[in-house]
Design an enzyme around this catalytic site. Structure first.
Site, PDB file in Angstrom:
ATOM      1  N   TRP A 135       2.294  -5.855   2.178  1.00  0.00           N
ATOM      2  CA  TRP A 135       3.456  -5.369   2.926  1.00  0.00           C
ATOM      3  C   TRP A 135       3.771  -6.249   4.117  1.00  0.00           C
ATOM      4  CZ3 TRP A 135       5.808  -2.816  -0.446  1.00  0.00           C
ATOM      5  CH2 TRP A 135       5.136  -1.990  -1.348  1.00  0.00           C
ATOM      6  N   ASP A 157       4.363  -1.542  11.363  1.00  0.00           N
ATOM      7  CA  ASP A 157       4.606  -0.797  10.132  1.00  0.00           C
ATOM      8  C   ASP A 157       3.449   0.189   9.971  1.00  0.00           C
ATOM      9  OD1 ASP A 157       4.801   0.199   7.562  1.00  0.00           O
ATOM     10  OD2 ASP A 157       4.857  -1.755   6.576  1.00  0.00           O
ATOM     11  N   LYS A 207       4.175   9.138   2.746  1.00  0.00           N
ATOM     12  CA  LYS A 207       2.730   9.297   2.839  1.00  0.00           C
ATOM     13  C   LYS A 207       2.434  10.545   3.683  1.00  0.00           C
ATOM     14  CE  LYS A 207       2.452   5.021   1.047  1.00  0.00           C
ATOM     15  NZ  LYS A 207       3.544   4.098   0.770  1.00  0.00           N
TER      16      LYS A 207
HETATM   17  C1  LIG Z   1       2.300  -0.125   4.592  1.00  0.00           C
HETATM   18  C2  LIG Z   1       3.526  -0.076   3.754  1.00  0.00           C
HETATM   19  N1  LIG Z   1       4.634  -0.710   4.160  1.00  0.00           N
HETATM   20  C3  LIG Z   1       5.772  -0.706   3.437  1.00  0.00           C
HETATM   21  C4  LIG Z   1       5.865  -0.053   2.232  1.00  0.00           C
HETATM   22  C5  LIG Z   1       7.152  -0.081   1.458  1.00  0.00           C
HETATM   23  O1  LIG Z   1       7.785   1.150   1.575  1.00  0.00           O
HETATM   24  P1  LIG Z   1       9.105   1.508   0.764  1.00  0.00           P
HETATM   25  O2  LIG Z   1       8.732   1.580  -0.673  1.00  0.00           O
HETATM   26  O3  LIG Z   1       9.521   2.834   1.317  1.00  0.00           O
HETATM   27  O4  LIG Z   1      10.112   0.455   1.041  1.00  0.00           O
HETATM   28  C6  LIG Z   1       4.736   0.636   1.762  1.00  0.00           C
HETATM   29  C7  LIG Z   1       4.836   1.352   0.479  1.00  0.00           C
HETATM   30  O5  LIG Z   1       3.914   1.877  -0.055  1.00  0.00           O
HETATM   31  C8  LIG Z   1       3.538   0.617   2.535  1.00  0.00           C
HETATM   32  O6  LIG Z   1       2.449   1.260   2.115  1.00  0.00           O
HETATM   33 MG   LIG Z   2      -0.918  -3.665   1.822  1.00  0.00          MG
END
Ligand SMILES: Cc1ncc(COP(=O)(O)O)c(C=O)c1O
Ligand SMILES: [Mg+2]
Ligand SMILES: Cc1ncc(COP(=O)(O)O)c(C=O)c1O
Ligand SMILES: [Mg+2]
Ligand SMILES: [Mg+2]
Ligand SMILES: [Mg+2]
Lengths: 355, 355
Positions: free
Chosen positions: B100, B167, B191
């Site tokens: 991510w 994030d 989550k």
């Molecule tokens: C830490 C983290 N950041 C970003 C995301 C991406 O989120 P989204 O699918 O809502 O764009 C996730 C998705 O699981 C995540 O766990």
């Molecule tokens: Mg990750």
């Protein structure tokens, strides 16, 4: 008390769809898990997404014609930007028929030149301009099929060789059109399709990949297509409810079947607006009237309190006009029964009789 | 059969929240209307949005400190782009601790220079880099507090004078931190907060308005703040369920109360992973282990079928590791009861005994 829901969006949805959606929140597909607590990559949800995408194309008659359907986040408002990001290289042509067209133009201007082919802004958008010319050298032509706020609706679309893009947020799936004339159609779900939170984008793949800029991932239609509308976590519940609503429409006989009912509802209400001396329509030309959103006024302001009171007593919800128009707006989307329109017409007649 | 839902997201939500959400889909606030068919501008929904925004700030201890909470569409993935659009003038610093972070970096690079202060990519992100330096002249520093896929979690954050952006998608509201050290926090709801389809953004207003580019409306935090998170139609149902979950957390005693339970769950499982000779953890340094997502492997592949069968028989859902890590991942978000972890540990012990 039973409600008659004329809300402009989010708006009425079929009762059977609400019932199934509530059940899925508790126990989806007999998994003993809620729809909203399973992985979007699970077999059960992937099937929902596939069904929703297929049903959308099927209703529009666009299967096997080079189109892809996506269910994205961000609302129609994000599409204002995405359309330009993906398609606007130099110059784009926009027809300005209302607040939403106006906002689409604003975002497009950030990415290139915008030619406004015509506008009804100076008349507070109470008609649809005609006899405009779409420049042949524009990258695309953008229009708004139905103007939710003002209650106008395009009855015909220009013949043009450049890709035609249409914001159909408030009349998608309500009437038959030759949808293959459009290269890109988008619509926020929260009118004829489902709850707020997902946006349908139907795009002909061959118009993509022609701009020179690098497109951010989340704004890039091609990336969403390659990932089958699961580049990131989709709005699971709104997509599911949309899928159910599209299924409901199919069971009912599809767009051609619902169009007949929509015509009856619109005729019933507009006839009363015209006939009843207490009321007048907002839209100046009858041929521009929207079958989804009927905007009208009480000629005599002093009757407002009585009329509003009648509405309340009868369980009519969401009839206030948008603040930029005033008066009343009856939104008659697919899920609104004819019976609700009859209830409204009855009230209009009873205040005429001074009841 | 009762399920034990270890899904990584979308994931388990409190049972009482699911119950209330299902009821609201049928009849919201005794309006005789569904939550999803009323106007987002109605008094009833505006109250939901206000409550959700206030509860988020309250839990984080950020009320009356210059922060604003927003519930936006697009997922955390759209925030990767929005953060850079709103804050990146010249140069930004990113810590790369997982998939991510990596994706966040990719989007930021479209808008300016990105300095990767440290990365654990070459080790498949199985640890959190430390002892890096954050450049003082960067516009902001970005990190990912919990790496959902790899099961690592930051236990400390650098002291830096530049705005810190985080994030927190997969560990928000799970542990006490001095949240005022962060200038911008974002988290996809799916989550610890709610269903997929809404994203919480908590931003200190004074860091905005400093970049020279024109920001498209939907990507502009300032516009969303000015419109109280209703610039366009929000994802009504996901916001409502998030509000209920934040209320559930408050009734339970807030972050400090849930943190104690989260610590118990993590201790229970990691102790078993370490003790049990059949299992080993994926993360190399114990201090980097995530309390939300525990990643582990079976040492002996031949036991996989038996273990998987036990999981199935016991109603354990969502334990497969992400494809880029393999093995198993037990996600233990706020709503997962300690009892579910005990069931998992019991299975681990019973296959050790050859049962
Ligand atoms: C830490 C983290 N950041 C970003 C995301 C991406 O989120 P989204 O699918 O809502 O764009 C996730 C998705 O699981 C995540 O766990
Ligand atoms: Mg990750
Ligand atoms: C025709 C039209 N376009 C765009 C929008 C904006 O949609 P959203 O709020 O989903 O961004 C609306 C909203 O009502 C609309 O009616
Ligand atoms: Mg309009
Ligand atoms: Mg009349
Ligand atoms: Mg061990």
């Amino acid at each position: 008390m039973q409600k008659h829901n004329f809300s402009a969006g989010p708006c009425i949805l079929p009762q059977s769809v609400l019932q199934k959606s509530a059940e899925a929140v508790l126990n989806f597909n007999d998994l003993n898990l809620s729809l909203i607590e399973i992985s979007h990559r699970s077999k059960d949800f992937v099937e929902v997404m596939d069904n929703a995408r297929n049903l959308a194309l099927e209703h529009l008659g666009l299967q096997n014609k080079g189109y892809q359907a996506l269910f994205l986040q961000g609302g129609a408002s994000l599409e204002f930007l995405m359309v330009a990001y993906n398609l606007l290289e130099k110059k784009a042509a926009y027809l300005n028929t209302g607040t939403w067209s106006d906002k689409a133009i604003k975002e497009a201007k950030l990415l290139g030149e915008v030619v406004e082919v015509a506008t009804s802004k100076s008349e507070n958008f109470n008609f649809i301009p005609k006899n405009y010319t779409v420049p042949k050298d524009a990258d695309y032509f953008h229009c708004t099929s139905n103007n939710t706020i003002f209650g106008t609706q395009m009855q015909s679309f220009p013949e043009t060789k450049i890709p035609m893009v249409c914001d159909m947020s408030s009349d998608i799936f309500s009437r038959q059109l030759d949808f293959s004339k459009f290269s890109l159609i988008y619509a926020g779900a929260q009118k004829n399709m489902g709850p707020a939170g997902t946006t349908l984008v139907v795009v002909k793949e061959d118009i993509l990949g022609k701009v020179s800029r690098v497109i951010p991932s989340m704004l890039n239609y091609k990336i969403h297509i390659d990932k089958e509308s699961m580049f990131n976590t989709p709005a699971v519940f709104p997509v599911y409810v949309s899928m159910l609503t599209l299924q409901w429409l199919k069971d009912l006989g599809g767009i051609s079947a619902i169009e007949k009912i929509n015509n009856q509802k619109a005729e019933l209400l507009y006839n009363e607006i015209d006939r009843n001396p207490l009321f007048e329509g907002f839209v100046t030309k009858k041929e521009d009237r929207s079958k989804m959103n009927a905007t009208f006024n009480l000629r005599n302001d002093q009757l407002k309190a009585t009329f509003d009171d009648h509405l309340k007593q009868t369980g009519i919800n969401g009839l206030n006009g948008h603040r930029s128009v005033g008066g009343y707006r009856a939104s008659m989307y697919n899920a609104l029964p004819l019976e609700s329109v009859q209830v409204l017409v009855d009230i209009m007649q009873s205040i005429e009789k001074g009841a």
